[in-house]
Design a protein around this motif. Structure first.
Motif, PDB file in Angstrom:
ATOM      1  N   ASN A 270      -1.484   1.827  -3.590  1.00  0.00           N
ATOM      2  CA  ASN A 270      -2.035   2.634  -2.516  1.00  0.00           C
ATOM      3  C   ASN A 270      -3.498   2.979  -2.764  1.00  0.00           C
ATOM      4  O   ASN A 270      -4.345   2.839  -1.878  1.00  0.00           O
ATOM      5  N   SER A 271      -3.809   3.414  -3.986  1.00  0.00           N
ATOM      6  CA  SER A 271      -5.191   3.773  -4.309  1.00  0.00           C
ATOM      7  C   SER A 271      -6.084   2.539  -4.305  1.00  0.00           C
ATOM      8  O   SER A 271      -7.246   2.606  -3.874  1.00  0.00           O
TER       9      SER A 271
ATOM     10  N   LYS B 114       0.817  -1.218   0.000  1.00  0.00           N
ATOM     11  CA  LYS B 114       0.000   0.000   0.000  1.00  0.00           C
ATOM     12  C   LYS B 114       0.852   1.270   0.000  1.00  0.00           C
ATOM     13  O   LYS B 114       0.335   2.362  -0.216  1.00  0.00           O
TER      14      LYS B 114
ATOM     15  N   THR C 154     -10.249  -1.661   0.899  1.00  0.00           N
ATOM     16  CA  THR C 154     -10.565  -1.661   2.324  1.00  0.00           C
ATOM     17  C   THR C 154     -11.848  -0.878   2.618  1.00  0.00           C
ATOM     18  O   THR C 154     -12.605  -1.242   3.519  1.00  0.00           O
ATOM     19  N   THR C 155     -12.100   0.183   1.862  1.00  0.00           N
ATOM     20  CA  THR C 155     -13.332   0.956   2.045  1.00  0.00           C
ATOM     21  C   THR C 155     -14.552   0.119   1.714  1.00  0.00           C
ATOM     22  O   THR C 155     -15.550   0.102   2.451  1.00  0.00           O
TER      23      THR C 155
ATOM     24  N   TYR D 235      -5.605  -0.174  -2.462  1.00  0.00           N
ATOM     25  CA  TYR D 235      -5.747  -0.560  -1.058  1.00  0.00           C
ATOM     26  C   TYR D 235      -6.868   0.244  -0.399  1.00  0.00           C
ATOM     27  O   TYR D 235      -7.709  -0.316   0.311  1.00  0.00           O
ATOM     28  N   LYS D 236      -6.888   1.554  -0.648  1.00  0.00           N
ATOM     29  CA  LYS D 236      -7.923   2.412  -0.068  1.00  0.00           C
ATOM     30  C   LYS D 236      -9.303   2.028  -0.598  1.00  0.00           C
ATOM     31  O   LYS D 236     -10.280   1.954   0.167  1.00  0.00           O
ATOM     32  N   TYR D 237      -9.374   1.768  -1.902  1.00  0.00           N
ATOM     33  CA  TYR D 237     -10.642   1.369  -2.518  1.00  0.00           C
ATOM     34  C   TYR D 237     -11.125   0.044  -1.940  1.00  0.00           C
ATOM     35  O   TYR D 237     -12.287  -0.081  -1.514  1.00  0.00           O
TER      36      TYR D 237
END
Length: 247
Positions: A186-187, A180, A193-194, A189-191
């Motif tokens: 990184n982007s 991440k 996990t959200t 991972y955020k998508y």
């Protein structure tokens, strides 16, 4: 994919290894070996592969399907016991299915009589299957009155299945927390996990609603799997057992 497996079988034989990224998958292609391996010696092969994304999705090796060892055996025994009590393989389960079949036919007829020119039988079947599953797990059917809720759950399932086929998901599975830190990862991972948090919150909210209305001292049979699990969890905790029913 099936055609490719047949080609590999002809080239490499009935027993060979396929690599998915850095994960070796041993495949068996003849009935005697499959019988010997998974039926006669099934206990040896009862383990599950460990995907590091599971630390995010399931808080580790939890659940009936993705756990292993004694936790898997205990949860599997419990699940089979509960579903047998609910009529799995018996007339009671058949009655549950027939209720949904009847409603499916009625709903399709109503749409046709209402002047609808195109009716999706697939969507009707999806709703019926979802209703059966939900009535067993959470105690209520969807039906057309709760179609919007069903579509939400269906999208959750489609999301989780679709991610496993994405290259970035496979690459990051070696260590999501490490990857991440890199661009693109990184982007994603955020998508990811959200979206997973939305899925978890949806089901955890339903479980908590169940917990509020359950009479844990009652001797009556539970009406759905979540109630059965929470009541058994409560009983195990009262007896000081905290190994297999607390995730």
């Amino acid at each position: 994919m099936e055609t490719q497996f047949q080609k590999w079988k002809k080239q490499y034989g009935d027993l060979h290894t396929i690599w998915f990224g850095d994960m070796p998958i041993v495949t068996l292609h003849d009935a005697p070996t499959i019988l010997e391996t998974f039926l006669k010696d099934g206990e040896t092969y009862a383990g599950r592969p460990y995907f590091k994304w599971d630390d995010i999705v399931r808080n580790g090796r939890n659940g009936v399907i993705f756990s292993e060892g004694e936790r898997w055996r205990e949860n599997r025994r419990f699940a089979l016991h509960v579903f047998r009590n609910f009529g799995l393989g018996k007339n009671l389960m058949q009655e549950r299915v027939l209720v949904e079949v009847t409603n499916l036919i009625t709903d399709i007829k109503d749409e046709i009589l209402g002047g609808k020119n195109e009716v999706s039988v697939q969507n009707a079947i999806d709703l019926a299957v979802g209703s059966i599953i939900n009535s067993l797990t959470l105690g209520y059917r969807y039906g057309k009155e709760k179609r919007e809720e069903f579509e939400k759950v269906k999208k959750f399932a489609q999301f989780l299945v679709a991610q496993a086929g994405k290259p970035v998901y496979r690459v990051m599975d070696n260590g999501p927390e490490f990857y991440k830190n890199f661009p693109i990862c990184n982007s994603y991972y955020k998508y990811f996990t959200t979206e997973v948090e939305k899925v978890k919150n949806y089901f955890l909210d339903h479980i908590e609603e169940h917990r509020k209305v359950i009479d844990f001292e009652s001797e009556e049979e539970p009406t759905d799997f979540v109630e059965a699990f929470l009541r058994h969890q409560y009983k195990q905790k009262a007896e000081g057992i905290t190994d297999n029913y607390f995730e």
